[in-house]
Design a protein around this motif. Structure first.
Motif, PDB file in Angstrom:
ATOM      1  N   LYS A  15       0.811  -1.229   0.000  1.00 19.55           N
ATOM      2  CA  LYS A  15       0.000   0.000   0.000  1.00 19.55           C
ATOM      3  C   LYS A  15       0.838   1.271   0.000  1.00 19.55           C
ATOM      4  O   LYS A  15       0.502   2.246  -0.651  1.00 19.55           O
ATOM      5  CB  LYS A  15      -0.946   0.003   1.195  1.00 19.55           C
ATOM      6  CG  LYS A  15      -2.009  -1.076   1.093  1.00 19.55           C
ATOM      7  CD  LYS A  15      -2.881  -1.110   2.309  1.00 19.55           C
ATOM      8  CE  LYS A  15      -3.865  -2.277   2.181  1.00 19.55           C
ATOM      9  NZ  LYS A  15      -4.580  -2.502   3.418  1.00 19.55           N
ATOM     10  N   GLU A  16       1.943   1.262   0.735  1.00 19.94           N
ATOM     11  CA  GLU A  16       2.735   2.482   0.877  1.00 19.94           C
ATOM     12  C   GLU A  16       4.083   2.456   0.171  1.00 19.94           C
ATOM     13  O   GLU A  16       4.690   3.498  -0.034  1.00 19.94           O
ATOM     14  CB  GLU A  16       2.943   2.783   2.367  1.00 19.94           C
ATOM     15  CG  GLU A  16       1.636   3.022   3.097  1.00 19.94           C
ATOM     16  CD  GLU A  16       1.842   3.339   4.567  1.00 19.94           C
ATOM     17  OE1 GLU A  16       2.987   3.620   4.962  1.00 19.94           O
ATOM     18  OE2 GLU A  16       0.864   3.282   5.308  1.00 19.94           O
ATOM     19  N   PHE A  17       4.584   1.285  -0.185  1.00 24.89           N
ATOM     20  CA  PHE A  17       5.913   1.188  -0.794  1.00 24.89           C
ATOM     21  C   PHE A  17       6.107  -0.174  -1.433  1.00 24.89           C
ATOM     22  O   PHE A  17       5.268  -1.061  -1.297  1.00 24.89           O
ATOM     23  CB  PHE A  17       7.013   1.441   0.253  1.00 24.89           C
ATOM     24  CG  PHE A  17       6.891   0.576   1.481  1.00 24.89           C
ATOM     25  CD1 PHE A  17       7.468  -0.678   1.525  1.00 24.89           C
ATOM     26  CD2 PHE A  17       6.193   1.025   2.596  1.00 24.89           C
ATOM     27  CE1 PHE A  17       7.357  -1.477   2.647  1.00 24.89           C
ATOM     28  CE2 PHE A  17       6.070   0.234   3.718  1.00 24.89           C
ATOM     29  CZ  PHE A  17       6.655  -1.016   3.745  1.00 24.89           C
ATOM     30  N   TYR A  18       7.231  -0.336  -2.121  1.00 26.20           N
ATOM     31  CA  TYR A  18       7.621  -1.617  -2.697  1.00 26.20           C
ATOM     32  C   TYR A  18       8.533  -2.315  -1.706  1.00 26.20           C
ATOM     33  O   TYR A  18       9.323  -1.680  -1.012  1.00 26.20           O
ATOM     34  CB  TYR A  18       8.375  -1.418  -4.012  1.00 26.20           C
ATOM     35  CG  TYR A  18       7.508  -0.945  -5.143  1.00 26.20           C
ATOM     36  CD1 TYR A  18       6.872  -1.859  -5.972  1.00 26.20           C
ATOM     37  CD2 TYR A  18       7.330   0.405  -5.399  1.00 26.20           C
ATOM     38  CE1 TYR A  18       6.075  -1.433  -7.016  1.00 26.20           C
ATOM     39  CE2 TYR A  18       6.526   0.843  -6.440  1.00 26.20           C
ATOM     40  CZ  TYR A  18       5.905  -0.090  -7.247  1.00 26.20           C
ATOM     41  OH  TYR A  18       5.114   0.316  -8.275  1.00 26.20           O
ATOM     42  N   LEU A  19       8.423  -3.644  -1.646  1.00 25.89           N
ATOM     43  CA  LEU A  19       9.241  -4.406  -0.724  1.00 25.89           C
ATOM     44  C   LEU A  19       9.658  -5.710  -1.385  1.00 25.89           C
ATOM     45  O   LEU A  19       8.823  -6.472  -1.870  1.00 25.89           O
ATOM     46  CB  LEU A  19       8.455  -4.705   0.563  1.00 25.89           C
ATOM     47  CG  LEU A  19       9.170  -5.516   1.628  1.00 25.89           C
ATOM     48  CD1 LEU A  19      10.353  -4.740   2.199  1.00 25.89           C
ATOM     49  CD2 LEU A  19       8.207  -5.897   2.743  1.00 25.89           C
ATOM     50  N   TYR A  63      10.873 -11.117  10.082  1.00 28.38           N
ATOM     51  CA  TYR A  63      11.636  -9.985   9.569  1.00 28.38           C
ATOM     52  C   TYR A  63      10.766  -8.780   9.228  1.00 28.38           C
ATOM     53  O   TYR A  63      11.283  -7.745   8.809  1.00 28.38           O
ATOM     54  CB  TYR A  63      12.423 -10.395   8.321  1.00 28.38           C
ATOM     55  CG  TYR A  63      13.457 -11.454   8.621  1.00 28.38           C
ATOM     56  CD1 TYR A  63      14.562 -11.151   9.416  1.00 28.38           C
ATOM     57  CD2 TYR A  63      13.322 -12.739   8.139  1.00 28.38           C
ATOM     58  CE1 TYR A  63      15.511 -12.118   9.714  1.00 28.38           C
ATOM     59  CE2 TYR A  63      14.266 -13.708   8.424  1.00 28.38           C
ATOM     60  CZ  TYR A  63      15.355 -13.393   9.215  1.00 28.38           C
ATOM     61  OH  TYR A  63      16.294 -14.353   9.509  1.00 28.38           O
ATOM     62  N   HIS A  64       9.441  -8.891   9.404  1.00 31.04           N
ATOM     63  CA  HIS A  64       8.542  -7.820   8.998  1.00 31.04           C
ATOM     64  C   HIS A  64       7.568  -7.488  10.120  1.00 31.04           C
ATOM     65  O   HIS A  64       7.287  -8.311  10.993  1.00 31.04           O
ATOM     66  CB  HIS A  64       7.762  -8.229   7.741  1.00 31.04           C
ATOM     67  CG  HIS A  64       8.634  -8.709   6.635  1.00 31.04           C
ATOM     68  ND1 HIS A  64       9.484  -7.892   5.940  1.00 31.04           N
ATOM     69  CD2 HIS A  64       8.814  -9.952   6.127  1.00 31.04           C
ATOM     70  CE1 HIS A  64      10.137  -8.594   5.048  1.00 31.04           C
ATOM     71  NE2 HIS A  64       9.756  -9.854   5.137  1.00 31.04           N
ATOM     72  N   SER A  65       7.031  -6.270  10.054  1.00 32.98           N
ATOM     73  CA  SER A  65       6.049  -5.842  11.047  1.00 32.98           C
ATOM     74  C   SER A  65       4.728  -6.578  10.828  1.00 32.98           C
ATOM     75  O   SER A  65       4.498  -7.183   9.782  1.00 32.98           O
ATOM     76  CB  SER A  65       5.816  -4.326  10.942  1.00 32.98           C
ATOM     77  OG  SER A  65       5.155  -4.037   9.722  1.00 32.98           O
ATOM     78  N   SER A  66       3.850  -6.487  11.795  1.00 32.57           N
ATOM     79  CA  SER A  66       2.557  -7.165  11.678  1.00 32.57           C
ATOM     80  C   SER A  66       1.727  -6.589  10.540  1.00 32.57           C
ATOM     81  O   SER A  66       0.979  -7.322   9.881  1.00 32.57           O
ATOM     82  CB  SER A  66       1.792  -7.084  12.999  1.00 32.57           C
ATOM     83  OG  SER A  66       1.577  -5.734  13.350  1.00 32.57           O
TER      84      SER A  66
END
Length: 102
Positions: A15-19, A63-66
């Motif tokens: 939604k806010e960026f590419y990962l 390694y990632h937020s919820s």
């Protein structure tokens, strides 16, 4: 059927960026040939083509937020997106086969 596991990198548009996320892909190989057969009295052999079938795609959530994990889970639960990702992973695996798998 022997199941293999490999890591494939994939860029997700969140939604806010590419990962870019390393995905763990479980897969096996199948063959579309029928082997030995007889056609009108003449013995034939169809070796067929080997192809990759993706069984499961996961990622390591530690390694990632919820919030990001929720977005990744939502992405992979969408059947259309999952199938597209599985097709991409299968092509990558088929382009770089390890001899022991064939």
């Amino acid at each position: 059927m022997k199941t293999h596991t490999t890591t494939v990198m994939h860029m997700f548009e969140l939604k806010e960026f590419y990962l870019e996320v390393p995905l763990e892909v479980e897969y096996h190989f199948e063959n579309d040939g029928i082997g030995s057969y007889e056609y009108w009295g003449s013995p034939q052999y169809d070796a067929g083509q080997n192809y990759c079938v993706v069984d499961n795609i996961t990622w390591d959530p530690i390694y990632h937020s919820s919030d990001i994990n929720a977005e990744l889970k939502e992405y992979l639960e969408d059947p259309g997106k999952y199938d597209e990702l599985a097709e991409i992973a299968a092509k990558l695996i088929e382009e770089h086969p390890e001899e022991e798998y064939w």
